[in-house]
Design an enzyme around this catalytic site. Structure first.
Site, mmCIF file in Angstrom:
data_model
loop_
_atom_site.group_PDB
_atom_site.id
_atom_site.type_symbol
_atom_site.label_atom_id
_atom_site.label_comp_id
_atom_site.label_asym_id
_atom_site.label_seq_id
_atom_site.Cartn_x
_atom_site.Cartn_y
_atom_site.Cartn_z
ATOM 1 N N HIS A 1 78.385 111.949 51.381
ATOM 2 C CA HIS A 1 78.903 113.114 52.093
ATOM 3 C C HIS A 1 80.323 113.456 51.683
ATOM 4 O O HIS A 1 80.970 114.284 52.318
ATOM 5 C CB HIS A 1 78.827 112.867 53.606
ATOM 6 N N HIS B 1 75.804 117.882 53.707
ATOM 7 C CA HIS B 1 74.943 119.047 53.595
ATOM 8 C C HIS B 1 75.734 120.225 53.000
ATOM 9 O O HIS B 1 76.864 120.490 53.411
ATOM 10 C CB HIS B 1 74.357 119.427 54.960
ATOM 11 N N GLY C 1 70.243 122.615 54.415
ATOM 12 C CA GLY C 1 70.182 124.049 54.670
ATOM 13 C C GLY C 1 69.833 124.897 53.465
ATOM 14 O O GLY C 1 70.080 126.110 53.475
ATOM 15 N N SER D 1 62.833 120.051 56.503
ATOM 16 C CA SER D 1 61.982 120.864 57.362
ATOM 17 C C SER D 1 61.505 122.141 56.688
ATOM 18 O O SER D 1 60.461 122.682 57.063
ATOM 19 C CB SER D 1 62.731 121.204 58.661
#
Length: 206
Positions: free
Chosen positions: A106, A126, A160, A181
């Site tokens: 990260h 992210h 994302g 997802s």
């Protein structure tokens, strides 16, 4: 740019194993790796899930187990992906030679440390805002570019990422993308995966 971008899919920890298996069987021809990331599952449950996938025709060479190097070795899958609370890369490489090892990072420091320890690839993010990281600011494309240009191992972008983001992510130096997802929880997972592949093909992916 001469590389062929990689496409990783990661389970979300929210689906029943039967649904993970169903999605994996349907999308595996479109992807390079499917990560079994089920933090609540014990070793036996993970091993049974992998064996059922293999029995259904899922190539073990495309499966990666998150955190559990022991399960990865016993199951004979491609590799293990380590997180912030996992064992360090060097220890896992010594104990489980032959496993391909990735690590989530990260920050630039974490990414450099991962490479120094021997990680075969790094997943960085992210990159964009995501509902799975509420309240945490996205790292953005500039930080992705800094990380990708500082490492010699592949940097896979995560977080994302929608299909329309793929060109910007690859232009920033990522060697591929990882999606959770956006594919695993899609109503039509194959179509969702195809939407990403359509963008990745512009960088030479078959």
């Amino acid at each position: 740019m001469t590389f062929v971008p990689q496409f990783h899919i990661i389970s979300t920890g929210k689906l029943e194993f039967e649904r993970i298996q169903e999605v994996a069987r349907r999308i595996h021809p479109l992807v390079d790796a499917i990560h079994i990331r089920e933090k609540a599952a014990d070793a036996r449950m993970l091993l049974d899930c992998i064996r059922e996938l293999a029995a259904a025709g899922m190539p073990l060479s495309k499966l990666i187990v998150n955190d559990r190097a022991d399960v990865a070795r016993v199951a004979g899958v491609k590799g293990v992906h380590l997180g912030g609370r996992s064992l360090d890369v060097n220890s896992v490489k010594q104990a489980f030679p032959g496993l391909r090892i990735g690590r989530s990072s990260h920050s630039l420091k974490e990414a450099v440390d991962s490479e120094r320890q021997g990680a075969d690839y790094v997943i960085f993010g992210h990159v964009y805002p995501t509902g799975s990281k509420p309240g945490l600011p996205a790292r953005g494309l500039q930080e992705l570019k800094t990380v990708a240009s500082s490492l010699s191992v592949p940097v896979i972008a995560i977080g994302g990422i929608r299909p329309e983001h793929v060109p910007d992510v690859l232009n920033a130096g990522a060697a591929g993308i990882a999606v959770l997802s956006g594919v695993m929880e899609a109503d039509r997972p194959e179509q969702a995966a195809e939407d990403y592949v359509r963008q990745l093909r512009k960088w030479g992916r078959a």
